[in-house]
Design a protein around this motif. Structure first.
Motif, mmCIF file in Angstrom:
data_model
loop_
_atom_site.group_PDB
_atom_site.id
_atom_site.type_symbol
_atom_site.label_atom_id
_atom_site.label_comp_id
_atom_site.label_asym_id
_atom_site.label_seq_id
_atom_site.Cartn_x
_atom_site.Cartn_y
_atom_site.Cartn_z
ATOM 1 N N GLU A 10 0.817 -1.222 0.000
ATOM 2 C CA GLU A 10 0.000 0.000 0.000
ATOM 3 C C GLU A 10 0.844 1.263 0.000
ATOM 4 N N ILE A 11 1.975 1.198 0.716
ATOM 5 C CA ILE A 11 2.813 2.379 0.921
ATOM 6 C C ILE A 11 4.279 1.968 0.790
ATOM 7 N N THR A 12 5.092 2.877 0.273
ATOM 8 C CA THR A 12 6.530 2.653 0.208
ATOM 9 C C THR A 12 7.209 3.732 1.042
ATOM 10 N N ILE A 13 7.975 3.305 2.039
ATOM 11 C CA ILE A 13 8.762 4.236 2.851
ATOM 12 C C ILE A 13 10.067 4.513 2.112
ATOM 13 N N LEU A 14 10.417 5.778 2.016
ATOM 14 C CA LEU A 14 11.666 6.207 1.390
ATOM 15 C C LEU A 14 12.588 6.730 2.485
ATOM 16 N N MET A 29 8.223 6.812 18.108
ATOM 17 C CA MET A 29 6.804 6.727 17.748
ATOM 18 C C MET A 29 6.377 5.307 17.389
ATOM 19 N N LEU A 30 7.218 4.587 16.651
ATOM 20 C CA LEU A 30 6.854 3.245 16.175
ATOM 21 C C LEU A 30 8.034 2.275 16.369
ATOM 22 N N PRO A 31 8.326 1.918 17.617
ATOM 23 C CA PRO A 31 9.469 1.020 17.858
ATOM 24 C C PRO A 31 9.300 -0.365 17.240
ATOM 25 N N LYS A 32 8.058 -0.766 16.970
ATOM 26 C CA LYS A 32 7.843 -2.077 16.336
ATOM 27 C C LYS A 32 8.197 -2.041 14.851
ATOM 28 N N VAL A 33 8.318 -0.845 14.292
ATOM 29 C CA VAL A 33 8.683 -0.694 12.881
ATOM 30 C C VAL A 33 10.171 -0.359 12.732
ATOM 31 N N TYR A 34 10.669 0.532 13.580
ATOM 32 C CA TYR A 34 12.041 1.035 13.444
ATOM 33 C C TYR A 34 12.921 0.506 14.569
ATOM 34 N N ASN A 35 13.918 -0.309 14.202
ATOM 35 C CA ASN A 35 14.882 -0.815 15.172
ATOM 36 C C ASN A 35 16.269 -0.738 14.529
ATOM 37 N N PRO A 36 17.057 0.284 14.916
ATOM 38 C CA PRO A 36 18.367 0.483 14.288
ATOM 39 C C PRO A 36 19.318 -0.700 14.441
ATOM 40 N N LYS A 37 19.060 -1.598 15.387
ATOM 41 C CA LYS A 37 19.938 -2.753 15.587
ATOM 42 C C LYS A 37 19.605 -3.909 14.654
ATOM 43 N N ASP A 38 18.418 -3.892 14.061
ATOM 44 C CA ASP A 38 17.997 -4.968 13.158
ATOM 45 C C ASP A 38 18.400 -4.670 11.715
ATOM 46 N N PRO A 44 8.065 -2.047 7.807
ATOM 47 C CA PRO A 44 6.796 -1.332 7.679
ATOM 48 C C PRO A 44 5.573 -2.221 7.831
ATOM 49 N N GLU A 45 5.737 -3.524 7.669
ATOM 50 C CA GLU A 45 4.595 -4.430 7.812
ATOM 51 C C GLU A 45 4.093 -4.493 9.255
ATOM 52 N N ASN A 46 4.841 -3.930 10.201
ATOM 53 C CA ASN A 46 4.460 -3.958 11.611
ATOM 54 C C ASN A 46 3.562 -2.798 12.035
ATOM 55 N N ALA A 47 3.072 -2.014 11.074
ATOM 56 C CA ALA A 47 2.163 -0.899 11.386
ATOM 57 C C ALA A 47 1.184 -0.738 10.230
ATOM 58 N N THR A 48 0.094 -0.046 10.513
ATOM 59 C CA THR A 48 -0.869 0.238 9.454
ATOM 60 C C THR A 48 -0.351 1.381 8.580
ATOM 61 N N GLN A 55 3.457 8.973 11.385
ATOM 62 C CA GLN A 55 4.831 9.042 11.876
ATOM 63 C C GLN A 55 5.744 9.692 10.841
ATOM 64 N N LEU A 56 5.629 9.299 9.593
ATOM 65 C CA LEU A 56 6.526 9.822 8.558
ATOM 66 C C LEU A 56 6.375 11.327 8.380
ATOM 67 N N SER A 57 5.182 11.841 8.610
ATOM 68 C CA SER A 57 4.963 13.292 8.480
ATOM 69 C C SER A 57 5.664 14.069 9.598
ATOM 70 N N LYS A 58 6.120 13.372 10.630
ATOM 71 C CA LYS A 58 6.770 14.041 11.758
ATOM 72 C C LYS A 58 8.297 13.922 11.743
ATOM 73 N N CYS A 59 8.861 13.340 10.693
ATOM 74 C CA CYS A 59 10.318 13.219 10.605
ATOM 75 C C CYS A 59 10.925 14.617 10.479
ATOM 76 N N PRO A 60 11.753 15.049 11.464
ATOM 77 C CA PRO A 60 12.235 16.432 11.457
ATOM 78 C C PRO A 60 13.194 16.770 10.333
ATOM 79 N N SER A 61 13.919 15.792 9.817
ATOM 80 C CA SER A 61 14.906 16.077 8.770
ATOM 81 C C SER A 61 14.370 15.867 7.364
ATOM 82 N N GLY A 62 13.272 15.128 7.254
ATOM 83 C CA GLY A 62 12.781 14.762 5.928
ATOM 84 C C GLY A 62 13.490 13.548 5.353
#
Length: 70
Positions: A10-14, A29-38, A44-48, A55-62
């Motif tokens: 449905e969605i592609t994260i860039l 915001m979404l620790p089940k999606v983002y884990n820097p150690k993995d 992305p399949e771990n969230a709707t 969450q993506l709209s709140k990324c401060p750097s873009g």
């Protein structure tokens, strides 16, 4: 610029690693999606789609953005 793509159907994260300022808003915001150690560190399949868009709209750097798949 290097861009990594994570697709759920449905969605592609860039993700642009060179733009990232490591504010960790995504991880907080979404620790089940983002884990820097993995690998891959984004699952992305771990969230709707709506949770991801919010969450993506709140990324401060873009560094994280998205496109909806048609």
């Amino acid at each position: 610029m290097e861009t990594h793509e994570y697709n759920t159907g449905e969605i592609t994260i860039l993700w642009k690693p060179k733009v990232c300022i490591h504010a960790a808003v995504c991880v907080k915001m979404l620790p089940k999606v983002y884990n820097p150690k993995d690998r891959p560190w984004i699952k992305p399949e771990n969230a709707t789609t709506e949770e991801l868009k919010d969450q993506l709209s709140k990324c401060p750097s873009g560094a994280l953005s998205y496109k909806l798949n048609s």
